[in-house]
Design a protein around this motif. Sequence first.
Motif, PDB file in Angstrom:
ATOM      1  N   TYR A 260     -15.003 133.673   9.879  1.00 40.02           N
ATOM      2  CA  TYR A 260     -13.834 133.443   9.028  1.00 40.02           C
ATOM      3  C   TYR A 260     -14.153 133.631   7.547  1.00 40.02           C
TER       4      TYR A 260
ATOM      5  N   SER B 255     -12.453 132.286   4.069  1.00 42.28           N
ATOM      6  CA  SER B 255     -11.475 131.300   3.625  1.00 42.28           C
ATOM      7  C   SER B 255     -11.875 130.775   2.246  1.00 42.28           C
TER       8      SER B 255
ATOM      9  N   ASN C  65      -7.969 126.659   4.618  1.00 46.32           N
ATOM     10  CA  ASN C  65      -6.887 126.719   5.612  1.00 46.32           C
ATOM     11  C   ASN C  65      -7.203 127.681   6.757  1.00 46.32           C
ATOM     12  N   THR C  66      -7.762 128.813   6.414  1.00 44.19           N
ATOM     13  CA  THR C  66      -8.136 129.776   7.452  1.00 44.19           C
ATOM     14  C   THR C  66      -9.301 129.213   8.271  1.00 44.19           C
ATOM     15  N   GLU C  67     -10.164 128.530   7.568  1.00 47.45           N
ATOM     16  CA  GLU C  67     -11.296 127.875   8.244  1.00 47.45           C
ATOM     17  C   GLU C  67     -10.775 126.883   9.294  1.00 47.45           C
TER      18      GLU C  67
ATOM     19  N   ASP D 295     -18.925 131.106   8.683  1.00 49.10           N
ATOM     20  CA  ASP D 295     -18.242 131.353   7.416  1.00 49.10           C
ATOM     21  C   ASP D 295     -18.885 132.595   6.796  1.00 49.10           C
TER      22      ASP D 295
ATOM     23  N   VAL E  34      -8.299 135.574   4.963  1.00 48.93           N
ATOM     24  CA  VAL E  34      -7.206 135.478   3.993  1.00 48.93           C
ATOM     25  C   VAL E  34      -6.861 136.882   3.500  1.00 48.93           C
TER      26      VAL E  34
ATOM     27  N   ASN F 133      -4.118 135.311   7.153  1.00 46.85           N
ATOM     28  CA  ASN F 133      -3.502 134.298   6.303  1.00 46.85           C
ATOM     29  C   ASN F 133      -3.043 134.927   4.989  1.00 46.85           C
TER      30      ASN F 133
ATOM     31  N   SER G 286      -0.974 127.765   5.769  1.00 52.34           N
ATOM     32  CA  SER G 286      -1.784 126.857   6.572  1.00 52.34           C
ATOM     33  C   SER G 286      -1.221 126.731   7.996  1.00 52.34           C
TER      34      SER G 286
END
Length: 415
Positions: free
Chosen positions: A260, A262, A266-268, A290, A314, A346, A380
């Motif tokens: 991810y 982020s 929020n994406t996390e 991450d 994102v 996102n 979110s």
Amino acid sequence: MYTVRKVLDDLYYVGANDHRIALFENIFPIPEGVTYNSYLLMDEKTVLFDSVDWNLGKDFLRNVEGVLDGRDLDYFVVHHMEPDHAGAIEEIILRHPNVQVISSEQGFQIMRQIGYHIKDENAIIVKEGDTFSFGKHEFVFLEAPMVHWPEVIVSYDTTTGTLFSADAFGTFGALDGKLFNDEVNFERDWLDSARRYLTNIVGKYGPFVQDVLKKASTVDIKMICPLHGPVWRTDIPWFIDKYDKWSRYEPEEEGVMIAYASMYGNTEYAAQALASALCERGMTNVVVHDVSNTDISYLIADTFKYSHLVLASVTYNLGIYPIMKNFIADLEALNVQNRTVGIIENGSWACTVGDKMEDFLDEHLKMFDVLNERITLNTSLNEANENDLNALADAIIESMKNIREVKEKSGEKEA
Ligand SMILES: Cc1cc2nc3c(=O)[nH]c(=O)nc-3n(C[C@H](O)[C@H](O)[C@H](O)COP(=O)(O)O)c2cc1C
Ligand SMILES: [Fe+2]
Ligand SMILES: [Fe+2]
């Protein structure tokens, strides 16, 4: 010569451990260190196989001269000219001016490019299938282009069944006194490093690794002496199978890597929610990374390991978050193939990243199957996403089942 180890009665390990280097090739973090392996055969003739990085030249020369114990060096086999192995060539030649250097034609060309001065009468060029006797030990030389550079050769001691495999079957990781694969817990402590080494360094050249594996399958290999990491004398088929999978871009395990990107979390959170949903469904072979704080070499290695990949990102300036973009560009550069992919996107005002990532994968990566069940976050994760979250988790589980069925069917056909 206190770090010398005996490989066989007349074959010695004279390489060195490097704990000081932070970045291998100035790019790959190696907190586990690395070794530069070199071997010295004390037959009727004395034969040195490769050297080490110049940073460890002092320790290496001490080992070599210690084992030679006053004998001159007759032959110096140079399998690979990358400086982590070629760093001490000039010094060996200065100390042993009569040494006959054995390498490929391109190996000698690169020696000249670097500025090493090998006299023509001291240069023996070998090609595929050339044989050589050093006394008791008979050798055959084989070409292994692009594993990892074009000039690479490997050599096989037909007397003992020992393959000197250059970078092939190498791994990151310092040995610190140990030498053989059965002196370490390879699967527990080394496999991740071996995968990260191979997939990042020669991942792009899978078909060339396959060529070497084909050549290796025609001889009876009792031992493998690579240029990094442990010497293999047990479980060789197990390690060859790993190499086979990595170089065919076949996943090692059914499982999911979620990567991810982020900024605010929020994406996390959505990535974590998907991980939970998968585990709820019984698929617990899940890792979450991450991309912003995981070195790309680990992301690449895990992409090779797992069957499924989820990209969660994102939208950033109407595009893909730069670090995620870099990761998927590296997937292309390394020729990664044959994965099933889920997407979480996102954006707070113009969410474009999902389409951009999917288009990139469709256009640039071979046999990447992107699932239709995408999760689109408007900033979110909320109730509106719940169905999509469940749908993506279900689709991943379903596709695993389908892949398993296809495999079983093709296995039945082969049997
Ligand atoms: C520099 C920058 C550029 C962005 N560009 C876009 C954009 O083009 N389109 C969009 O929908 N959101 C854009 N965003 C907003 C984020 O994608 C959005 O707020 C997202 O929900 C953040 O998720 P996170 O909490 O996982 O970081 C941008 C944010 C920043 C900081
Ligand atoms: Fe190399
Ligand atoms: Fe190497």
